[in-house]
Write an enzyme that holds these catalytic residues in place. Structure first.
Site, PDB file in Angstrom:
ATOM      1  N   ASP A  82       0.874  -1.174   0.000  1.00 54.70           N
ATOM      2  CA  ASP A  82       0.000   0.000   0.000  1.00 54.70           C
ATOM      3  C   ASP A  82       0.909   1.220   0.000  1.00 54.70           C
ATOM      4  O   ASP A  82       1.658   1.438   0.965  1.00 54.70           O
ATOM      5  CB  ASP A  82      -0.883  -0.025   1.250  1.00 54.70           C
ATOM      6  CG  ASP A  82      -1.893   1.113   1.287  1.00 54.70           C
ATOM      7  OD1 ASP A  82      -1.731   2.094   0.534  1.00 54.70           O
ATOM      8  OD2 ASP A  82      -2.846   1.026   2.093  1.00 54.70           O
ATOM      9  N   VAL A  83       0.864   2.028  -1.058  1.00 59.00           N
ATOM     10  CA  VAL A  83       1.793   3.162  -1.172  1.00 59.00           C
ATOM     11  C   VAL A  83       1.528   4.228  -0.123  1.00 59.00           C
ATOM     12  O   VAL A  83       2.328   5.162   0.035  1.00 59.00           O
ATOM     13  CB  VAL A  83       1.765   3.788  -2.583  1.00 59.00           C
ATOM     14  CG1 VAL A  83       2.189   2.776  -3.631  1.00 59.00           C
ATOM     15  CG2 VAL A  83       0.404   4.396  -2.912  1.00 59.00           C
TER      16      VAL A  83
ATOM     17  N   ASN B  73       3.669   4.095 -10.629  1.00 61.77           N
ATOM     18  CA  ASN B  73       2.453   4.031 -11.428  1.00 61.77           C
ATOM     19  C   ASN B  73       1.172   4.014 -10.588  1.00 61.77           C
ATOM     20  O   ASN B  73       0.111   4.410 -11.081  1.00 61.77           O
ATOM     21  CB  ASN B  73       2.491   2.778 -12.305  1.00 61.77           C
ATOM     22  CG  ASN B  73       1.156   2.488 -12.957  1.00 61.77           C
ATOM     23  OD1 ASN B  73       0.753   3.143 -13.911  1.00 61.77           O
ATOM     24  ND2 ASN B  73       0.440   1.491 -12.428  1.00 61.77           N
TER      25      ASN B  73
ATOM     26  N   SER C 268      -0.253  12.614 -15.907  1.00 57.84           N
ATOM     27  CA  SER C 268      -1.465  12.550 -16.717  1.00 57.84           C
ATOM     28  C   SER C 268      -1.599  13.847 -17.493  1.00 57.84           C
ATOM     29  O   SER C 268      -1.003  14.867 -17.117  1.00 57.84           O
ATOM     30  CB  SER C 268      -2.700  12.375 -15.801  1.00 57.84           C
ATOM     31  OG  SER C 268      -3.911  12.585 -16.505  1.00 57.84           O
TER      32      SER C 268
ATOM     33  N   TYR D 207      -7.839  15.169  -8.747  1.00 58.98           N
ATOM     34  CA  TYR D 207      -6.947  14.384  -9.605  1.00 58.98           C
ATOM     35  C   TYR D 207      -5.978  15.298 -10.350  1.00 58.98           C
ATOM     36  O   TYR D 207      -4.771  15.027 -10.421  1.00 58.98           O
ATOM     37  CB  TYR D 207      -7.782  13.567 -10.583  1.00 58.98           C
ATOM     38  CG  TYR D 207      -6.989  12.597 -11.431  1.00 58.98           C
ATOM     39  CD1 TYR D 207      -6.415  11.468 -10.867  1.00 58.98           C
ATOM     40  CD2 TYR D 207      -6.824  12.809 -12.800  1.00 58.98           C
ATOM     41  CE1 TYR D 207      -5.700  10.567 -11.638  1.00 58.98           C
ATOM     42  CE2 TYR D 207      -6.117  11.922 -13.580  1.00 58.98           C
ATOM     43  CZ  TYR D 207      -5.549  10.797 -12.998  1.00 58.98           C
ATOM     44  OH  TYR D 207      -4.834   9.917 -13.772  1.00 58.98           O
TER      45      TYR D 207
ATOM     46  N   LYS E  63      -1.865  15.212 -10.078  1.00 64.20           N
ATOM     47  CA  LYS E  63      -0.983  14.920 -11.210  1.00 64.20           C
ATOM     48  C   LYS E  63      -0.131  16.131 -11.585  1.00 64.20           C
ATOM     49  O   LYS E  63       0.996  15.983 -12.071  1.00 64.20           O
ATOM     50  CB  LYS E  63      -1.807  14.426 -12.400  1.00 64.20           C
ATOM     51  CG  LYS E  63      -2.464  13.069 -12.159  1.00 64.20           C
ATOM     52  CD  LYS E  63      -1.446  11.998 -11.787  1.00 64.20           C
ATOM     53  CE  LYS E  63      -2.067  10.616 -11.686  1.00 64.20           C
ATOM     54  NZ  LYS E  63      -1.063   9.560 -11.372  1.00 64.20           N
TER      55      LYS E  63
END
Length: 253
Positions: A60-61, A87, A139, A152, A156
């Site tokens: 789990d990052v 990723n 992204s 999001y 990113k």
């Protein structure tokens, strides 16, 4: 095909989707890959299917302990580390007024702080390798805003700036750091995005994608760029971000 023979890599979020395609492409080029994924069973199953000495690790990052253990497993299993692919990531598509503090923080913790945790943990091993590289998954949302994706896009965008900063810091240690910015790729994440987008768009999601970027991206499209940046053919490329979006961000009309 970019030669990745002998390269030793970690791919976070590598059990499925873009991460799985990246792992497959690295193995096809000759690399050994440690797949680190919150779905430990999925990571181990993917590694077994890839063969070539690959390993799967539950990670789990959001956990520094998990990330440290995943890096140690790769270094111990492969005898070192040449490549890190950050990723792992999530998205939540909601109007900003409907986002909760918990949702916003969760996106940042996984997409941004997870990238930081893995980078910090991997640098000592990468610094011992020849031609080491880090590839961060950003992204098109990190280069321009979009409705329903405020959290999001923020995450990113942070990954792009983080990439540039760390590339400068690590240049003296021989570690290149770049980011890849995919457009809309045919994954489960894109499937989840379809409903919210269609709720605010007069154009069906599939037609909108065809209009803006020609077609859905394939995970393999992104994997090819990662392999290019991971290879020895790119020794003077660092601190950059690369669009893999079918012209989405260039499409003004």
């Amino acid at each position: 095909m970019n030669d990745l023979s002998g390269r030793r890599a970690i791919v976070s979020g590598g059990a499925r989707g873009i991460g799985r395609a990246i792992a497959e492409r690295l193995v096809a080029g000759g690399a050994r890959v440690a797949i680190a994924d919150i779905n430990g069973d999925g990571a181990r199953a993917a590694a077994a299917e890839l063969g070539h000495g690959c390993i799967g690790v539950a990670c789990d990052v959001r956990s520094t302990a998990d990330v440290t253990a995943a890096v140690a497993a790769a270094v111990d299993g492969f005898g070192g580390l040449d490549l890190l692919v950050n990723n792992a990531g999530i998205e939540i598509a909601k109007p900003v007024i409907d986002l909760t503090d918990e949702e916003f923080t969760r996106i940042l913790d996984i997409n941004v702080t997870g990238t930081f945790r893995f980078t910090k943990a991997a640098v000592p091993a990468l610094a011992q390798a020849e031609g080491a590289a880090i590839v961060n998954m950003a992204s098109v949302a990190g280069t321009a805003g979009g409705p329903l994706l405020s959290a999001y896009c923020a995450s990113k965008g942070a990954v792009v700036r983080f990439t540039e900063s760390v590339a400068i810091e690590l240049r003296a240690q021989g570690i290149r750091v770049n980011a890849v910015c995919p457009g809309i790729v045919q994954t489960e994440m894109a499937d989840r995005l379809a409903g919210p987008v269609e709720a605010i768009s007069p154009i069906p999601f599939d037609e909108l994608i065809a209009l803006k970027q020609g077609r859905f991206g394939a995970p393999e499209d992104v994997a090819e760029m990662v392999a290019f940046l991971a290879s020895a053919e790119t020794p003077f490329i660092t601190g950059s971000h690369y669009l893999v979006d079918g012209g989405l961000t260039a499409n003004l009309f």
